[in-house]
Structures are given as structure tokens and as C-alpha cells.
Design a protein around this motif. Structure first.
Motif, PDB file in Angstrom:
ATOM      1  N   ALA A  34      48.470  36.924  36.616  1.00 33.52           N
ATOM      2  CA  ALA A  34      49.407  36.206  37.469  1.00 33.52           C
ATOM      3  C   ALA A  34      49.632  36.981  38.763  1.00 33.52           C
ATOM      4  CB  ALA A  34      50.728  36.012  36.742  1.00 33.52           C
ATOM      5  N   ALA A  35      49.460  36.289  39.865  1.00 39.88           N
ATOM      6  CA  ALA A  35      49.717  36.905  41.168  1.00 39.88           C
ATOM      7  C   ALA A  35      51.097  36.496  41.648  1.00 39.88           C
ATOM      8  CB  ALA A  35      48.656  36.466  42.176  1.00 39.88           C
ATOM      9  N   SER A  36      51.775  37.425  42.279  1.00 41.03           N
ATOM     10  CA  SER A  36      53.132  37.139  42.738  1.00 41.03           C
ATOM     11  C   SER A  36      53.136  36.267  43.985  1.00 41.03           C
ATOM     12  CB  SER A  36      53.891  38.439  43.017  1.00 41.03           C
ATOM     13  OG  SER A  36      53.212  39.212  43.992  1.00 41.03           O
ATOM     14  N   GLY A  37      51.947  36.041  44.558  1.00 39.59           N
ATOM     15  CA  GLY A  37      51.823  35.173  45.708  1.00 39.59           C
ATOM     16  C   GLY A  37      50.385  34.726  45.850  1.00 39.59           C
ATOM     17  N   ARG A  38      50.145  33.848  46.794  1.00 40.88           N
ATOM     18  CA  ARG A  38      48.799  33.340  47.001  1.00 40.88           C
ATOM     19  C   ARG A  38      47.945  34.432  47.637  1.00 40.88           C
ATOM     20  NH1 ARG A  38      46.406  28.137  47.666  1.00 40.88           N
ATOM     21  NH2 ARG A  38      44.202  28.516  47.297  1.00 40.88           N
ATOM     22  N   ILE A  39      46.729  34.585  47.117  1.00 40.19           N
ATOM     23  CA  ILE A  39      45.788  35.564  47.652  1.00 40.19           C
ATOM     24  C   ILE A  39      44.619  34.818  48.280  1.00 40.19           C
ATOM     25  CG2 ILE A  39      44.198  37.440  47.103  1.00 40.19           C
ATOM     26  CD1 ILE A  39      46.051  38.184  44.791  1.00 40.19           C
ATOM     27  N   PHE A  40      44.368  35.089  49.534  1.00 41.47           N
ATOM     28  CA  PHE A  40      43.229  34.490  50.225  1.00 41.47           C
ATOM     29  C   PHE A  40      42.175  35.572  50.424  1.00 41.47           C
ATOM     30  CE2 PHE A  40      45.164  30.465  51.192  1.00 41.47           C
ATOM     31  CZ  PHE A  40      46.516  30.736  51.262  1.00 41.47           C
ATOM     32  N   ALA A  41      41.098  35.458  49.687  1.00 43.64           N
ATOM     33  CA  ALA A  41      40.040  36.457  49.788  1.00 43.64           C
ATOM     34  C   ALA A  41      38.701  35.749  49.724  1.00 43.64           C
ATOM     35  CB  ALA A  41      40.165  37.488  48.678  1.00 43.64           C
ATOM     36  N   SER A  42      37.869  35.965  50.719  1.00 42.23           N
ATOM     37  CA  SER A  42      36.567  35.302  50.755  1.00 42.23           C
ATOM     38  C   SER A  42      35.667  35.743  49.613  1.00 42.23           C
ATOM     39  CB  SER A  42      35.878  35.583  52.095  1.00 42.23           C
ATOM     40  OG  SER A  42      35.701  36.979  52.262  1.00 42.23           O
ATOM     41  N   CYS A  43      35.958  36.900  49.047  1.00 44.22           N
ATOM     42  CA  CYS A  43      35.122  37.410  47.955  1.00 44.22           C
ATOM     43  C   CYS A  43      35.611  36.947  46.593  1.00 44.22           C
ATOM     44  CB  CYS A  43      35.071  38.936  47.995  1.00 44.22           C
ATOM     45  SG  CYS A  43      36.668  39.729  47.757  1.00 44.22           S
ATOM     46  N   GLY A  44      36.658  36.127  46.565  1.00 43.40           N
ATOM     47  CA  GLY A  44      37.143  35.604  45.309  1.00 43.40           C
ATOM     48  C   GLY A  44      37.938  36.623  44.513  1.00 43.40           C
ATOM     49  N   MET A  45      38.005  36.401  43.208  1.00 38.58           N
ATOM     50  CA  MET A  45      38.719  37.314  42.311  1.00 38.58           C
ATOM     51  C   MET A  45      37.850  37.607  41.102  1.00 38.58           C
ATOM     52  SD  MET A  45      42.720  36.248  42.421  1.00 38.58           S
ATOM     53  CE  MET A  45      43.094  37.820  41.640  1.00 38.58           C
ATOM     54  N   ARG A  93      33.650  51.627  34.795  1.00 37.63           N
ATOM     55  CA  ARG A  93      34.271  50.316  34.974  1.00 37.63           C
ATOM     56  C   ARG A  93      33.186  49.278  35.236  1.00 37.63           C
ATOM     57  NH1 ARG A  93      38.285  50.359  39.758  1.00 37.63           N
ATOM     58  NH2 ARG A  93      36.347  50.223  40.992  1.00 37.63           N
ATOM     59  N   GLU A  94      33.328  48.144  34.597  1.00 38.38           N
ATOM     60  CA  GLU A  94      32.320  47.091  34.692  1.00 38.38           C
ATOM     61  C   GLU A  94      32.933  45.807  35.233  1.00 38.38           C
ATOM     62  OE1 GLU A  94      30.840  45.855  30.885  1.00 38.38           O
ATOM     63  OE2 GLU A  94      29.143  44.754  31.715  1.00 38.38           O
ATOM     64  N   LEU A  95      32.310  45.248  36.239  1.00 38.48           N
ATOM     65  CA  LEU A  95      32.715  43.937  36.732  1.00 38.48           C
ATOM     66  C   LEU A  95      32.079  42.907  35.823  1.00 38.48           C
ATOM     67  CD1 LEU A  95      33.968  42.019  38.825  1.00 38.48           C
ATOM     68  CD2 LEU A  95      31.890  42.288  40.191  1.00 38.48           C
ATOM     69  N   ILE A  96      32.885  42.146  35.101  1.00 37.67           N
ATOM     70  CA  ILE A  96      32.310  41.258  34.105  1.00 37.67           C
ATOM     71  C   ILE A  96      32.297  39.800  34.540  1.00 37.67           C
ATOM     72  CG2 ILE A  96      32.793  42.779  32.161  1.00 37.67           C
ATOM     73  CD1 ILE A  96      35.221  41.070  31.535  1.00 37.67           C
ATOM     74  N   SER A  97      33.140  39.434  35.484  1.00 38.79           N
ATOM     75  CA  SER A  97      33.136  38.046  35.930  1.00 38.79           C
ATOM     76  C   SER A  97      33.879  37.910  37.251  1.00 38.79           C
ATOM     77  CB  SER A  97      33.797  37.148  34.872  1.00 38.79           C
ATOM     78  OG  SER A  97      33.712  35.793  35.241  1.00 38.79           O
ATOM     79  N   THR A  98      33.382  36.997  38.073  1.00 37.85           N
ATOM     80  CA  THR A  98      34.062  36.673  39.327  1.00 37.85           C
ATOM     81  C   THR A  98      34.096  35.164  39.517  1.00 37.85           C
ATOM     82  OG1 THR A  98      32.038  36.791  40.646  1.00 37.85           O
ATOM     83  CG2 THR A  98      33.354  38.804  40.490  1.00 37.85           C
ATOM     84  N   ILE A  99      35.062  34.724  40.311  1.00 36.39           N
ATOM     85  CA  ILE A  99      35.135  33.327  40.709  1.00 36.39           C
ATOM     86  C   ILE A  99      35.431  33.292  42.198  1.00 36.39           C
ATOM     87  CG2 ILE A  99      37.579  33.144  40.035  1.00 36.39           C
ATOM     88  CD1 ILE A  99      36.885  30.195  39.213  1.00 36.39           C
ATOM     89  N   MET A 100      34.634  32.531  42.912  1.00 38.08           N
ATOM     90  CA  MET A 100      34.769  32.429  44.348  1.00 38.08           C
ATOM     91  C   MET A 100      35.765  31.331  44.708  1.00 38.08           C
ATOM     92  SD  MET A 100      32.830  34.819  45.273  1.00 38.08           S
ATOM     93  CE  MET A 100      32.522  34.564  47.015  1.00 38.08           C
ATOM     94  N   PRO A 101      36.216  31.295  45.952  1.00 36.75           N
ATOM     95  CA  PRO A 101      37.160  30.247  46.354  1.00 36.75           C
ATOM     96  C   PRO A 101      36.608  28.833  46.132  1.00 36.75           C
ATOM     97  CG  PRO A 101      37.150  31.992  47.975  1.00 36.75           C
ATOM     98  CD  PRO A 101      36.039  32.307  47.009  1.00 36.75           C
ATOM     99  N   ASN A 102      35.297  28.670  46.199  1.00 34.81           N
ATOM    100  CA  ASN A 102      34.718  27.332  45.991  1.00 34.81           C
ATOM    101  C   ASN A 102      34.453  27.040  44.524  1.00 34.81           C
ATOM    102  OD1 ASN A 102      32.491  28.864  45.367  1.00 34.81           O
ATOM    103  ND2 ASN A 102      31.170  28.031  46.961  1.00 34.81           N
ATOM    104  N   GLY A 103      34.838  27.959  43.653  1.00 29.70           N
ATOM    105  CA  GLY A 103      34.686  27.746  42.220  1.00 29.70           C
ATOM    106  C   GLY A 103      33.414  28.326  41.623  1.00 29.70           C
ATOM    107  N   THR A 104      32.529  28.851  42.429  1.00 27.24           N
ATOM    108  CA  THR A 104      31.318  29.467  41.910  1.00 27.24           C
ATOM    109  C   THR A 104      31.665  30.680  41.055  1.00 27.24           C
ATOM    110  OG1 THR A 104      30.072  28.760  43.850  1.00 27.24           O
ATOM    111  CG2 THR A 104      29.123  30.534  42.531  1.00 27.24           C
ATOM    112  N   THR A 105      31.041  30.758  39.898  1.00 25.15           N
ATOM    113  CA  THR A 105      31.340  31.847  38.964  1.00 25.15           C
ATOM    114  C   THR A 105      30.127  32.746  38.739  1.00 25.15           C
ATOM    115  OG1 THR A 105      30.796  30.436  37.087  1.00 25.15           O
ATOM    116  CG2 THR A 105      33.102  30.514  37.765  1.00 25.15           C
ATOM    117  N   MET A 106      30.404  33.962  38.331  1.00 24.50           N
ATOM    118  CA  MET A 106      29.382  34.942  37.993  1.00 24.50           C
ATOM    119  C   MET A 106      29.806  35.647  36.727  1.00 24.50           C
ATOM    120  SD  MET A 106      28.682  38.392  37.718  1.00 24.50           S
ATOM    121  CE  MET A 106      30.014  39.169  38.615  1.00 24.50           C
ATOM    122  N   TYR A 107      28.854  35.940  35.867  1.00 24.69           N
ATOM    123  CA  TYR A 107      29.136  36.656  34.632  1.00 24.69           C
ATOM    124  C   TYR A 107      28.123  37.777  34.444  1.00 24.69           C
ATOM    125  CZ  TYR A 107      31.945  32.554  33.570  1.00 24.69           C
ATOM    126  OH  TYR A 107      32.868  31.539  33.629  1.00 24.69           O
ATOM    127  N   ALA A 108      28.602  38.895  33.947  1.00 23.79           N
ATOM    128  CA  ALA A 108      27.693  39.962  33.550  1.00 23.79           C
ATOM    129  C   ALA A 108      26.907  39.491  32.336  1.00 23.79           C
ATOM    130  CB  ALA A 108      28.495  41.221  33.212  1.00 23.79           C
TER     131      ALA A 108
END
Length: 115
Positions: free
Chosen positions: A23-34, A45-60
Motif C-alpha cells: 500500500a502506498a500512502s499516495g499516488r506514485i508516478f514512475a515510468s519504470c513501474g513498480m 536481492r532478486e527482482l522477481i516481478s514488475t508491472i509497468m504503467p501500461n500493465g505490462t508485466t515481467m516475471y523472473a
């Protein structure tokens, strides 16, 4: 700037499921997604998944087909649904903004998977 707070971790047996929330305490605008990161004992540390602002997802590869990332912008919340959990999934899970981790990084939630 917004704070990130993860929840939903716990202890489960192998094969079980958990759903994490960030949960974010406010809206986050980031071109790289979350993204979701995993920190396991003795491992980097391993990046296991991301989601872009357009909904594109990535998984390890280690979680592909078992984990699903999603977001609810109306609630400023990021999710990670984890199924078919394995003992190797044990670790502390953090959410963050990949291109701004120094600004947006949560405290993490522990996931422990037992055999």
C-alpha cells in the motif's frame, strides 16, 4: 513522497498460496513501474516481478507461472499473488520503484515456506 507498506506475508507449507499487498500512502508516478523484490538468506536481492504503467508485466524465471503481479490504482496498492509456493520462495518480500529504490522502498514482509 509516498511511503510503501507491505503486508500479507506468513508461514505456509509447500504448495500453499499467499497474496502480498503493498500500500502506498499516495499516488506514485514512475515510468519504470513498480516491482516486487525478494531477499533470501545468503542470496542477493532478486527482482522477481514488475508491472509497468501500461500493465505490462515481467516475471523472473524462478516464479514465472506461479506468481501474478497486479495493481489497483484506485487504492494505490500493488499485489503479488503467489501460488504453488516452494521452500526456495522463503524470504523477505519488498515492493519498490525499480528506478527510484532510494525513494520508494518498503520495509518488507516475511514469507516462510516449509516442506
Amino acid at each position: 513522497q509516498a511511503r510503501l507498506v507491505e503486508s500479507g506475508g506468513g508461514s505456509v507449507q509447500a504448495g500453499g498460496s499467499l497474496k502480498l499487498s503493498c500500500a502506498a500512502s499516495g499516488r506514485i508516478f514512475a515510468s519504470c513501474g513498480m516491482g516486487w523484490y525478494r531477499q533470501s538468506p545468503g542470496k542477493e536481492r532478486e527482482l522477481i516481478s514488475t508491472i509497468m504503467p501500461n500493465g505490462t508485466t515481467m516475471y523472473a524465471e524462478s516464479v514465472k507461472g506461479r506468481f501474478t503481479i497486479s495493481q489497483d490504482n484506485s487504492k494505490n496498492t500493488l499485489y503479488l499473488e503467489m501460488n504453488s509456493l516452494q521452500t526456495e520462495d522463503t524470504g523477505k518480500y519488498h515492493c519498490g520503484v525499480p528506478c527510484r529504490l532510494s525513494d520508494y522502498w518498503g520495509q518488507g514482509t516475511q514469507v516462510t515456506v516449509s516442506s
